[in-house]
Design a protein around this motif. Structure first.
Motif, mmCIF file in Angstrom:
data_model
loop_
_atom_site.group_PDB
_atom_site.id
_atom_site.type_symbol
_atom_site.label_atom_id
_atom_site.label_comp_id
_atom_site.label_asym_id
_atom_site.label_seq_id
_atom_site.Cartn_x
_atom_site.Cartn_y
_atom_site.Cartn_z
ATOM 1 N N ALA B 33 1.052 -1.103 0.011
ATOM 2 C CA ALA B 33 0.060 0.527 0.238
ATOM 3 C C ALA B 33 0.783 1.180 -0.290
ATOM 4 O O ALA B 33 1.572 1.176 0.458
ATOM 5 N N ARG B 34 0.883 2.470 -0.895
ATOM 6 C CA ARG B 34 1.148 3.483 -0.850
ATOM 7 C C ARG B 34 1.037 4.694 0.630
ATOM 8 O O ARG B 34 0.570 4.427 0.949
ATOM 9 N N GLY B 35 2.181 3.849 1.023
ATOM 10 C CA GLY B 35 2.842 5.045 2.013
ATOM 11 C C GLY B 35 2.793 4.065 3.441
ATOM 12 O O GLY B 35 3.339 4.429 4.098
ATOM 13 N N SER B 36 3.172 3.167 3.087
ATOM 14 C CA SER B 36 3.343 1.848 4.318
ATOM 15 C C SER B 36 4.773 1.509 4.485
ATOM 16 O O SER B 36 5.710 2.099 3.635
ATOM 17 N N ARG B 37 4.427 0.617 5.392
ATOM 18 C CA ARG B 37 5.832 0.743 6.349
ATOM 19 C C ARG B 37 5.753 -0.874 5.844
ATOM 20 O O ARG B 37 5.021 -1.991 7.008
ATOM 21 N N HIS B 38 5.790 -1.866 4.921
ATOM 22 C CA HIS B 38 5.779 -3.234 4.936
ATOM 23 C C HIS B 38 6.889 -4.553 4.857
ATOM 24 O O HIS B 38 7.512 -3.975 3.989
ATOM 25 N N GLY B 39 7.241 -5.374 6.233
ATOM 26 C CA GLY B 39 8.070 -5.883 5.902
ATOM 27 C C GLY B 39 7.831 -6.759 5.266
ATOM 28 O O GLY B 39 6.807 -7.718 4.900
ATOM 29 N N ILE B 40 8.901 -7.843 4.989
ATOM 30 C CA ILE B 40 9.161 -9.401 4.063
ATOM 31 C C ILE B 40 9.718 -10.024 5.498
ATOM 32 O O ILE B 40 10.812 -9.679 5.771
ATOM 33 N N LEU B 41 9.480 -10.786 6.244
ATOM 34 C CA LEU B 41 9.457 -12.064 6.804
ATOM 35 C C LEU B 41 9.797 -12.891 6.487
ATOM 36 O O LEU B 41 9.153 -14.041 4.815
#
Lengths: 328, 252
Positions: B33-41
């Motif tokens: 999502a725009r502006g998100s903090r997206h973690g790849i775990l």
């Protein structure tokens, strides 16, 4: 500004040189400066971009042959012929570079060597057009726009060459310190990071290859007009090797180091060794000495002396003390 | 789960990558999502870095589509994707070691200003680019190192410089590959603060296998295991997901 001032001072000293040396040495210095500039151009490819070439004599020789044949076979004006020769050389470089620079390291060394040998083979075997081993004699020099200056005079030709070489050095220096020059250092250090920053790494490599070829082409023209002759020697892989080693011995990425080494090696060759097989041995020996004793080449000498005085010395292009990134 | 399209800046659809017989990514799908903090775990070898390589074009997709702002970018080369605002860092520090800290940032700033094709004007006289590069260093408190060659600054500072260099490009999406790898406790906190303080308009995708770090930073999580997506959603939801707890967090 400082760099440009240094180039200007060096140019003035070199311009005054013929007052103090014999005509023989004026001729020698003319050629020495030509090879210095050639090596300096190659440094943009080898030292800046980190790509090795054993074939850049091809662009030196191609320009010379192009001009010489245009003058002798088609009676073209030497000024136009020079443009034609350089244009031919640059076009060939533009066609070849995109293929060659896909490779790196030894593979690139090999394909540039092979390319050089193809051009050399063409010059020696296509006897009816290129004169084969005999080369192309009787190349006339361009007529200078000022009629009182006779280009047949060795000192006038020295000044003529010096003019173009100073212009080349100025442009090389400008180019090396421009954003594009900085990007070549970036390619040398990390292609991956350059790609991640949005740089078209392939195109940057092609640029370095072609610029080095273009500098070689101008030098090839100056050399051909100096000798009033061009022969297969100008395309020989040993000339490529001599230029590559000039870069290494001078200090890759320093620009002025390869210039000094390129000129110096030419003088050593003519004065001490002669054009024999021994030259290759001497060259190899000088190379080994450099690698063992002075890994940074001639250009590292001032840095070493300074380092002895100041223990920790920050280096880099933007640092006023110069260093690896290179001053001219 | 979150909105599948409208708010997405980056979408990865059914992406697969084989290395010989190894299936490194198996039909992975997720949206950022725009502006998100997206973690790849995911544990080591789960395909996290391969996923980054696919998104940024360093590895080409064998199947599937990567979209940025709904445009298919799957066929673009890495440098083109970077120009579109998709900028990454590397797990193994990837900088110009012989250049100074400032020059590293400058190479980014020059691209942002479109001055990177200038071949005759001295880079050091480009006051606009220099100012921009400095600004970026100041923002990450690295400006005092500006004239140092990168190889002489500490590892922790190099990790931060990687982020500074990437930010100099003014990215739309910043992809961070284990930004705290190999850092001390204090340095890790400095980097976490740094990431927290990034502008909200910037989308950040972050690979981490340090759970503490990822739970602190990410609002969304995608969990990979042996190249497959096993969970995807809000951090709170994914944390409680039984499959994730079993496979990744352990069952105790």
């Amino acid at each position: 500004m400082r760099r440009e001032l240094l180039i200007l001072i060096a140019a003035v000293i070199l311009a005054l040189l013929p007052r103090f040396i014999s005509t023989y040495w004026v001729g020698l210095m003319t050629q020495a400066l030509i090879f210095g500039a050639f090596a300096m151009g190659l440094d943009l490819l080898v030292g800046y971009t980190g790509l090795l070439s054993l074939g850049h004599a091809a662009f030196f020789g191609l320009a010379g042959y192009g001009a010489a044949l245009a003058i002798t076979r088609w009676s073209l004006d030497p000024w136009l012929a020079a443009g034609l020769g350089i244009g031919l050389s640059v076009l060939v470089a533009l066609a070849y570079a995109p293929l060659a620079v896909r490779l790196g390291g030894l593979a690139l060394l090999t394909v540039t060597l092979a390319f050089g040998q193809v051009v050399w083979g063409l010059a020696t075997r296509w006897t009816t057009f290129t004169g084969g081993e005999n080369g192309v004699p009787g190349v006339s020099r361009p007529v200078l726009p000022i009629s009182s200056l006779d280009i047949a005079d060795p000192i006038i030709y020295y000044w003529f060459s010096l003019f173009w070489i100073v212009l080349l050095v100025f442009l090389i220096s400008r180019f090396a310190h421009s954003p594009v020059g900085l990007s070549l250092l970036g390619v040398r250090d990390s292609e991956t990071r350059m790609l991640a920053l949005g740089y078209n790494v392939h195109r940057r490599k092609v640029t370095a290859f072609v610029v080095a070829a273009a500098v070689g082409a101008v030098c090839g023209i100056l050399s051909t007009y100096f000798n009033k002759f061009v022969g297969p020697g100008s395309l020989d892989w040993r000339l490529s090797a001599q230029m590559l080693l000039s870069v290494v011995i001078g200090g890759p990425g320093s620009l002025w180091g390869p210039f000094v080494a390129g000129s110096g090696l030419f003088i050593i060759r003519t004065q001490l060794v002669g054009e024999t097989q021994r030259w290759v041995m001497v060259l190899g020996f000088l190379y080994i000495i450099t690698v063992l004793v002075l890994p940074g080449g001639l250009a590292s000498i001032p840095v070493r002396i300074r380092n002895r005085r100041i223990s920790t010395l920050p280096s880099g292009t933007f640092d006023s003390t110069g260093g690896e990134g290179g001053d001219v | 789960m979150f909105d599948a399209n409208g708010g997405s800046i980056l979408t990865v659809s059914d992406v697969s990558v084989h290395f010989g017989g190894l299936l490194a990514l198996d039909r992975v799908t997720f949206n950022v999502a725009r502006g998100s903090r997206h973690g790849i775990l995911g544990p080591n070898g789960a395909g996290k870095t391969t996923l980054f390589n696919v998104i940024t074009g360093f590895v080409s997709t064998q199947a599937g589509i990567v979209r940025l702002n709904r445009n298919d970018i799957s066929a673009l080369s890495p440098h083109r994707r970077a120009r579109l605002g998709l900028v990454r860092t590397f797990q193994i520090t990837t900088l110009f070691k012989d250049l100074t800290v400032l020059e590293n940032a400058l190479l980014g700033a020059l691209v942002r200003l479109g001055h990177h094709r200038n071949a005759l004007r001295a880079a050091r006289d480009d006051s606009q680019a220099i100012a921009l590069a400095y600004e970026q260093l100041e923002q990450l408190h690295l400006d005092h190192l500006a004239d140092m060659p990168v190889q002489q600054v500490s590892y922790g500072e190099q990790r931060q410089l990687e982020i500074a260099v990437s930010l100099a490009l003014d990215p739309q999406v910043l992809l961070l590959d284990e930004p705290t790898a190999g850092l001390s406790h204090a340095e890790t906190h400095a980097v976490i603060d740094l990431i927290r303080n990034l502008p909200q308009s910037l989308t950040v995708v972050i690979i981490e296998h340090d759970l503490e770090v990822v739970f602190q930073l990410a609002d969304h999580l995608t969990v990979l295991h042996y190249g497959r997506r096993i969970a995807d959603g809000l951090t709170q939801e994914v944390r409680e997901d039984p499959v994730v707890r079993e496979v990744y967090l352990g069952t105790d």
